[in-house]
Motif scaffolding. Structure first.
Motif, PDB file in Angstrom:
ATOM      1  N   MET A 120       0.819  -1.188   0.000  1.00  0.00           N
ATOM      2  CA  MET A 120       0.000   0.000   0.000  1.00  0.00           C
ATOM      3  C   MET A 120       0.866   1.257   0.000  1.00  0.00           C
ATOM      4  SD  MET A 120      -3.147  -1.023   2.570  1.00  0.00           S
ATOM      5  CE  MET A 120      -3.432   0.652   3.008  1.00  0.00           C
ATOM      6  N   ARG A 121       1.922   1.243   0.795  1.00  0.00           N
ATOM      7  CA  ARG A 121       2.795   2.428   0.851  1.00  0.00           C
ATOM      8  C   ARG A 121       3.415   2.699  -0.511  1.00  0.00           C
ATOM      9  NH1 ARG A 121       4.397  -0.046   5.886  1.00  0.00           N
ATOM     10  NH2 ARG A 121       6.110  -0.983   4.756  1.00  0.00           N
ATOM     11  N   ALA A 122       3.861   1.643  -1.187  1.00  0.00           N
ATOM     12  CA  ALA A 122       4.481   1.806  -2.508  1.00  0.00           C
ATOM     13  C   ALA A 122       3.465   2.356  -3.508  1.00  0.00           C
ATOM     14  CB  ALA A 122       5.054   0.482  -2.997  1.00  0.00           C
ATOM     15  N   ALA A 123       2.271   1.832  -3.481  1.00  0.00           N
ATOM     16  CA  ALA A 123       1.234   2.307  -4.390  1.00  0.00           C
ATOM     17  C   ALA A 123       0.898   3.770  -4.116  1.00  0.00           C
ATOM     18  CB  ALA A 123      -0.018   1.442  -4.269  1.00  0.00           C
ATOM     19  N   ARG A 124       0.805   4.129  -2.848  1.00  0.00           N
ATOM     20  CA  ARG A 124       0.535   5.536  -2.506  1.00  0.00           C
ATOM     21  C   ARG A 124       1.659   6.433  -2.986  1.00  0.00           C
ATOM     22  NH1 ARG A 124       0.553   7.885   1.900  1.00  0.00           N
ATOM     23  NH2 ARG A 124       1.406   6.372   3.364  1.00  0.00           N
ATOM     24  N   ALA A 125       2.893   5.953  -2.874  1.00  0.00           N
ATOM     25  CA  ALA A 125       4.041   6.755  -3.326  1.00  0.00           C
ATOM     26  C   ALA A 125       3.965   6.997  -4.833  1.00  0.00           C
ATOM     27  CB  ALA A 125       5.342   6.060  -2.962  1.00  0.00           C
ATOM     28  N   PHE A 126       3.637   5.963  -5.601  1.00  0.00           N
ATOM     29  CA  PHE A 126       3.469   6.131  -7.045  1.00  0.00           C
ATOM     30  C   PHE A 126       2.414   7.189  -7.354  1.00  0.00           C
ATOM     31  CE2 PHE A 126       5.118   1.725  -8.118  1.00  0.00           C
ATOM     32  CZ  PHE A 126       6.191   2.188  -8.871  1.00  0.00           C
ATOM     33  N   LEU A 127       1.331   7.146  -6.616  1.00  0.00           N
ATOM     34  CA  LEU A 127       0.209   8.056  -6.860  1.00  0.00           C
ATOM     35  C   LEU A 127       0.414   9.432  -6.242  1.00  0.00           C
ATOM     36  CD1 LEU A 127      -2.669   5.511  -6.218  1.00  0.00           C
ATOM     37  CD2 LEU A 127      -1.948   6.448  -8.439  1.00  0.00           C
TER      38      LEU A 127
ATOM     39  N   ALA B  64      -2.818  -0.451   8.782  1.00  0.00           N
ATOM     40  CA  ALA B  64      -2.468  -1.443   7.762  1.00  0.00           C
ATOM     41  C   ALA B  64      -1.032  -1.249   7.278  1.00  0.00           C
ATOM     42  CB  ALA B  64      -3.436  -1.350   6.593  1.00  0.00           C
ATOM     43  N   GLU B  65      -0.602  -0.013   7.176  1.00  0.00           N
ATOM     44  CA  GLU B  65       0.742   0.265   6.675  1.00  0.00           C
ATOM     45  C   GLU B  65       1.817   0.164   7.751  1.00  0.00           C
ATOM     46  OE1 GLU B  65      -0.243   3.111   2.881  1.00  0.00           O
ATOM     47  OE2 GLU B  65       0.558   4.051   4.691  1.00  0.00           O
ATOM     48  N   ALA B  66       1.426   0.027   8.977  1.00  0.00           N
ATOM     49  CA  ALA B  66       2.396  -0.045  10.074  1.00  0.00           C
ATOM     50  C   ALA B  66       3.151  -1.375  10.081  1.00  0.00           C
ATOM     51  CB  ALA B  66       1.703   0.170  11.413  1.00  0.00           C
ATOM     52  N   GLU B  67       2.596  -2.377   9.421  1.00  0.00           N
ATOM     53  CA  GLU B  67       3.219  -3.692   9.371  1.00  0.00           C
ATOM     54  C   GLU B  67       3.650  -4.000   7.944  1.00  0.00           C
ATOM     55  OE1 GLU B  67       0.643  -6.649  11.022  1.00  0.00           O
ATOM     56  OE2 GLU B  67       0.006  -5.329  12.642  1.00  0.00           O
ATOM     57  N   ASP B  68       4.723  -4.767   7.817  1.00  0.00           N
ATOM     58  CA  ASP B  68       5.158  -5.218   6.497  1.00  0.00           C
ATOM     59  C   ASP B  68       4.307  -6.402   6.058  1.00  0.00           C
ATOM     60  OD1 ASP B  68       7.183  -3.321   6.294  1.00  0.00           O
ATOM     61  OD2 ASP B  68       8.648  -4.613   7.282  1.00  0.00           O
TER      62      ASP B  68
ATOM     63  N   ASN C 126       2.494  -9.932  -8.628  1.00  0.00           N
ATOM     64  CA  ASN C 126       3.111 -10.925  -7.753  1.00  0.00           C
ATOM     65  C   ASN C 126       4.000 -11.818  -8.603  1.00  0.00           C
ATOM     66  OD1 ASN C 126       3.842 -12.571  -5.690  1.00  0.00           O
ATOM     67  ND2 ASN C 126       1.858 -13.551  -5.450  1.00  0.00           N
ATOM     68  N   GLY C 127       5.208 -11.340  -8.885  1.00  0.00           N
ATOM     69  CA  GLY C 127       6.195 -12.154  -9.572  1.00  0.00           C
ATOM     70  C   GLY C 127       6.999 -12.888  -8.517  1.00  0.00           C
ATOM     71  N   ASN C 128       8.271 -12.576  -8.438  1.00  0.00           N
ATOM     72  CA  ASN C 128       9.121 -13.172  -7.402  1.00  0.00           C
ATOM     73  C   ASN C 128       8.855 -12.532  -6.044  1.00  0.00           C
ATOM     74  OD1 ASN C 128      10.352 -14.889  -9.214  1.00  0.00           O
ATOM     75  ND2 ASN C 128      11.928 -13.414  -9.726  1.00  0.00           N
ATOM     76  N   ALA C 129       8.251 -11.364  -6.059  1.00  0.00           N
ATOM     77  CA  ALA C 129       7.922 -10.657  -4.827  1.00  0.00           C
ATOM     78  C   ALA C 129       6.704  -9.789  -5.090  1.00  0.00           C
ATOM     79  CB  ALA C 129       9.090  -9.787  -4.381  1.00  0.00           C
ATOM     80  N   LEU C 130       5.984  -9.449  -4.042  1.00  0.00           N
ATOM     81  CA  LEU C 130       4.827  -8.567  -4.185  1.00  0.00           C
ATOM     82  C   LEU C 130       5.291  -7.207  -4.674  1.00  0.00           C
ATOM     83  CD1 LEU C 130       2.919  -9.407  -0.903  1.00  0.00           C
ATOM     84  CD2 LEU C 130       2.386 -10.184  -3.201  1.00  0.00           C
ATOM     85  N   GLY C 131       4.487  -6.556  -5.481  1.00  0.00           N
ATOM     86  CA  GLY C 131       4.853  -5.231  -5.944  1.00  0.00           C
ATOM     87  C   GLY C 131       3.688  -4.536  -6.610  1.00  0.00           C
TER      88      GLY C 131
END
Length: 75
Positions: free
Chosen positions: A1-8, A29-33, A59-64
């Motif tokens: 979620m944090r990564a998606a928010r950063a993109f946006l 939700a974002e407080a935990e990995d 979801n390839g080798n890692a979530l993203g």
């Protein structure tokens, strides 16, 4: 979620408003990995808000996350 928010370039408050959930829900939700610990309906609302803004969860080798428009350019 944090990564998606950063993109946006959305704040936690922006996402909460767009998903119609509480900002505390986003912050918890974002407080935990890993996969956020959220109610299913809140998770779905967040996912839909982000996807409607152009985010694709992968979801390839890692979530993203990627922007759909970037993925189309690579294909």
């Amino acid at each position: 979620m944090r990564a998606a928010r950063a993109f946006l370039r959305w704040s936690a408050d922006d996402l909460a408003k767009k998903a119609k959930v509480g900002v505390a829900t986003i912050r918890r939700a974002e407080a935990e990995d890993g996969i956020p610990n959220m109610l299913v309906n809140n998770m779905e609302a967040v996912r839909k808000a982000m996807e409607s803004a152009g985010i694709e969860f992968v979801n390839g080798n890692a979530l993203g996350v990627i922007f759909r428009s970037l993925r189309k350019q690579r294909s």
